[in-house]
Design a protein around this motif. Sequence first.
Motif, PDB file in Angstrom:
ATOM      1  N   GLY A 114     105.417  44.704  44.003  1.00 54.08           N
ATOM      2  CA  GLY A 114     105.703  43.506  44.774  1.00 54.08           C
ATOM      3  C   GLY A 114     105.413  43.549  46.257  1.00 54.08           C
ATOM      4  N   TYR A 115     104.300  44.136  46.662  1.00 52.79           N
ATOM      5  CA  TYR A 115     103.860  44.110  48.056  1.00 52.79           C
ATOM      6  C   TYR A 115     102.338  44.126  48.064  1.00 52.79           C
ATOM      7  CZ  TYR A 115     102.783  49.007  47.343  1.00 52.79           C
ATOM      8  OH  TYR A 115     102.239  50.167  46.857  1.00 52.79           O
ATOM      9  N   LEU A 116     101.752  43.883  49.221  1.00 59.64           N
ATOM     10  CA  LEU A 116     100.290  43.839  49.348  1.00 59.64           C
ATOM     11  C   LEU A 116      99.862  44.615  50.580  1.00 59.64           C
ATOM     12  CD1 LEU A 116      97.942  40.901  48.630  1.00 59.64           C
ATOM     13  CD2 LEU A 116      97.738  42.036  50.829  1.00 59.64           C
ATOM     14  N   LEU A 117      98.790  45.355  50.448  1.00 61.39           N
ATOM     15  CA  LEU A 117      98.136  46.037  51.574  1.00 61.39           C
ATOM     16  C   LEU A 117      96.813  45.337  51.864  1.00 61.39           C
ATOM     17  CD1 LEU A 117      98.621  49.821  50.695  1.00 61.39           C
ATOM     18  CD2 LEU A 117      99.919  48.476  52.364  1.00 61.39           C
ATOM     19  N   ALA A 118      96.557  45.057  53.127  1.00 61.86           N
ATOM     20  CA  ALA A 118      95.317  44.379  53.503  1.00 61.86           C
ATOM     21  C   ALA A 118      94.718  45.051  54.732  1.00 61.86           C
ATOM     22  CB  ALA A 118      95.573  42.900  53.789  1.00 61.86           C
ATOM     23  N   PRO A 119      93.419  45.356  54.691  1.00 61.51           N
ATOM     24  CA  PRO A 119      92.758  45.892  55.890  1.00 61.51           C
ATOM     25  C   PRO A 119      92.573  44.796  56.922  1.00 61.51           C
ATOM     26  CG  PRO A 119      91.156  45.575  54.125  1.00 61.51           C
ATOM     27  CD  PRO A 119      92.492  45.221  53.546  1.00 61.51           C
TER      28      PRO A 119
ATOM     29  N   GLN B  63      85.603  53.970  42.332  1.00 66.47           N
ATOM     30  CA  GLN B  63      84.327  53.767  43.009  1.00 66.47           C
ATOM     31  C   GLN B  63      84.487  52.768  44.167  1.00 66.47           C
ATOM     32  OE1 GLN B  63      81.375  51.733  40.609  1.00 66.47           O
ATOM     33  NE2 GLN B  63      79.666  52.546  41.812  1.00 66.47           N
ATOM     34  N   LEU B  64      85.247  51.704  43.939  1.00 64.88           N
ATOM     35  CA  LEU B  64      85.428  50.675  44.960  1.00 64.88           C
ATOM     36  C   LEU B  64      86.451  51.063  46.016  1.00 64.88           C
ATOM     37  CD1 LEU B  64      85.369  47.423  42.764  1.00 64.88           C
ATOM     38  CD2 LEU B  64      83.575  48.261  44.299  1.00 64.88           C
ATOM     39  N   GLU B  65      87.538  51.748  45.587  1.00 63.90           N
ATOM     40  CA  GLU B  65      88.621  52.106  46.510  1.00 63.90           C
ATOM     41  C   GLU B  65      89.043  53.554  46.260  1.00 63.90           C
ATOM     42  OE1 GLU B  65      89.619  50.585  49.019  1.00 63.90           O
ATOM     43  OE2 GLU B  65      89.138  48.460  48.748  1.00 63.90           O
ATOM     44  N   PRO B  66      88.242  54.521  46.717  1.00 67.19           N
ATOM     45  CA  PRO B  66      88.520  55.932  46.417  1.00 67.19           C
ATOM     46  C   PRO B  66      89.804  56.475  47.042  1.00 67.19           C
ATOM     47  CG  PRO B  66      86.701  55.719  47.975  1.00 67.19           C
ATOM     48  CD  PRO B  66      86.989  54.353  47.476  1.00 67.19           C
ATOM     49  N   SER B  67      90.356  55.795  48.045  1.00 67.94           N
ATOM     50  CA  SER B  67      91.559  56.307  48.707  1.00 67.94           C
ATOM     51  C   SER B  67      92.850  55.876  48.032  1.00 67.94           C
ATOM     52  CB  SER B  67      91.579  55.856  50.175  1.00 67.94           C
ATOM     53  OG  SER B  67      90.483  56.360  50.889  1.00 67.94           O
ATOM     54  N   LEU B  68      92.768  55.009  47.023  1.00 58.34           N
ATOM     55  CA  LEU B  68      93.972  54.575  46.329  1.00 58.34           C
ATOM     56  C   LEU B  68      94.481  55.657  45.385  1.00 58.34           C
ATOM     57  CD1 LEU B  68      93.223  50.838  45.392  1.00 58.34           C
ATOM     58  CD2 LEU B  68      94.610  51.701  47.293  1.00 58.34           C
ATOM     59  N   ASP B  69      95.748  55.541  45.015  1.00 57.51           N
ATOM     60  CA  ASP B  69      96.394  56.460  44.077  1.00 57.51           C
ATOM     61  C   ASP B  69      95.536  56.619  42.813  1.00 57.51           C
ATOM     62  OD1 ASP B  69      98.055  57.820  42.359  1.00 57.51           O
ATOM     63  OD2 ASP B  69      99.740  56.429  42.541  1.00 57.51           O
ATOM     64  N   GLN B  70      95.204  57.840  42.472  1.00 54.16           N
ATOM     65  CA  GLN B  70      94.311  58.111  41.346  1.00 54.16           C
ATOM     66  C   GLN B  70      94.973  57.891  39.990  1.00 54.16           C
ATOM     67  OE1 GLN B  70      90.818  59.328  42.011  1.00 54.16           O
ATOM     68  NE2 GLN B  70      91.606  58.182  43.751  1.00 54.16           N
TER      69      GLN B  70
ATOM     70  N   GLN C 117      90.514  60.264  56.889  1.00 49.62           N
ATOM     71  CA  GLN C 117      89.321  59.477  56.587  1.00 49.62           C
ATOM     72  C   GLN C 117      89.577  58.394  55.543  1.00 49.62           C
ATOM     73  OE1 GLN C 117      86.475  60.014  58.404  1.00 49.62           O
ATOM     74  NE2 GLN C 117      87.830  61.430  59.493  1.00 49.62           N
ATOM     75  N   ALA C 118      90.827  58.090  55.275  1.00 45.80           N
ATOM     76  CA  ALA C 118      91.160  57.084  54.264  1.00 45.80           C
ATOM     77  C   ALA C 118      90.631  55.719  54.681  1.00 45.80           C
ATOM     78  CB  ALA C 118      92.667  57.021  54.046  1.00 45.80           C
ATOM     79  N   ARG C 119      90.179  54.953  53.687  1.00 45.73           N
ATOM     80  CA  ARG C 119      89.571  53.654  53.955  1.00 45.73           C
ATOM     81  C   ARG C 119      90.028  52.662  52.876  1.00 45.73           C
ATOM     82  NH1 ARG C 119      84.870  51.563  56.481  1.00 45.73           N
ATOM     83  NH2 ARG C 119      83.994  49.754  55.391  1.00 45.73           N
ATOM     84  N   LEU C 120      90.314  51.434  53.302  1.00 48.87           N
ATOM     85  CA  LEU C 120      90.677  50.362  52.375  1.00 48.87           C
ATOM     86  C   LEU C 120      89.731  49.197  52.629  1.00 48.87           C
ATOM     87  CD1 LEU C 120      92.837  49.591  50.210  1.00 48.87           C
ATOM     88  CD2 LEU C 120      94.080  48.439  52.053  1.00 48.87           C
ATOM     89  N   ASP C 121      88.984  48.786  51.596  1.00 46.08           N
ATOM     90  CA  ASP C 121      87.966  47.749  51.753  1.00 46.08           C
ATOM     91  C   ASP C 121      88.374  46.401  51.176  1.00 46.08           C
ATOM     92  OD1 ASP C 121      86.045  49.320  53.100  1.00 46.08           O
ATOM     93  OD2 ASP C 121      85.457  50.252  51.204  1.00 46.08           O
TER      94      ASP C 121
END
Length: 410
Positions: free
Chosen positions: A293-298, A176-183, A280-284
Amino acid sequence: MKFDAIVLGAGIVGVCVADHLQQMGMAVALVDRNAPGMETSFGNAGLIQREGVYPYAFPRALGDLLRYAGNKALDVRYHADAMAELAPFLWRYWRNSHPARHAKIARSYSTLIEHCVTEHRALAEQAGANDLIRASGWMKVFRTDEKLDREIAVVERWRREYGVDFEALDPARLRQLEPSLDQSLVGAVRFTEAESVTDPGALVTAYARHFEKLGGRLFLGDAATLREGWSVQTEHGAIESKRIVLALGPWSAPIANRLGYRLPLGIKRGYHMHYEAQSQARLDHPVLDVERGYLLAPMARGIRLTTGAELARCDAPKTPVQLDAVEPIARSLFPLGARIDAQPWMGRRPCTPDMLPIIGPAPKHEGMWFAFGHAHHGLTLGPVTGRLLAQMMSGKETIVDPSPFRVERF
């Protein structure tokens, strides 16, 4: 060209120290070889970590140590030719990471952390930079139930001890919060009181502009020209003051060592790259892939991928092997598009072996003050460090007890 105080280093810590000193009525010069926020403060994950009451410890489990020894881990790599030089620091870091010692360190560290969001918000309000800070929190995502359950148990203890607020996310809530992440993710922990920055370099620049609006002066200059007295050479000639603040991050130790201090400062290097988001991918939220061991940040520039730690000499050539190793994994977590940056960016985190920053007077030199060694939490702790040191330098009541952070502990 005489000032009430000279601050060496225009990263987040130095800019915040200069800003708070200027607010207290001092005439302040801020000196760096680059524009504000262009070194380590430029390339971090953009987190203001209200939950970060326990600083990042050295792994102690035998399995972890053996895994890192092979130098193939995704979250930590090392340069073999630097290990003899780094060994004394790493030994002390390992000893201080014992659970009992770590808990004692957290009791001091948490006094700074509890003010990190409020101090950032206060300074951002004054600087007109609130639009650069998001109040959405950040999250750790998990691929296995075992690791998720272990993390929830840890943060439950943080909640009991320090009031850290969090939300445990099941797969449905995470989608719900991050629908574009790996399911296939099994869940996440979201730190709801933490905040994040859309452009850390721009935030430091905004704080520096506020410093100038208050009457502070920015100079391009080389800290290596520092002479006791105190004076330093700049593009406009020598400037002088009876007070000098060393806030040079990873470059603080060489200057301090030249003046007779032997500070056990270690360096953890890190890399980042920006990417487009596919379709249309989105990261909030900033998202840490704990088991990889890594981080993704918008970010304003795109999706920023930041790596873990690289143990190396401060100025050794770039070796972004971690970035290349985690990029395919990150693409499976979130639909990243093309790389945006021409080259990977590299920064250097200044770390002490007891995980506490060095904040306070230099005992061997009248008028010299230290503000460095914030490791992974430089952005988080910049404003509260600035307020604390300015209060100490002006003889005012301090926001927290400064004694745990004094250099005399070494």
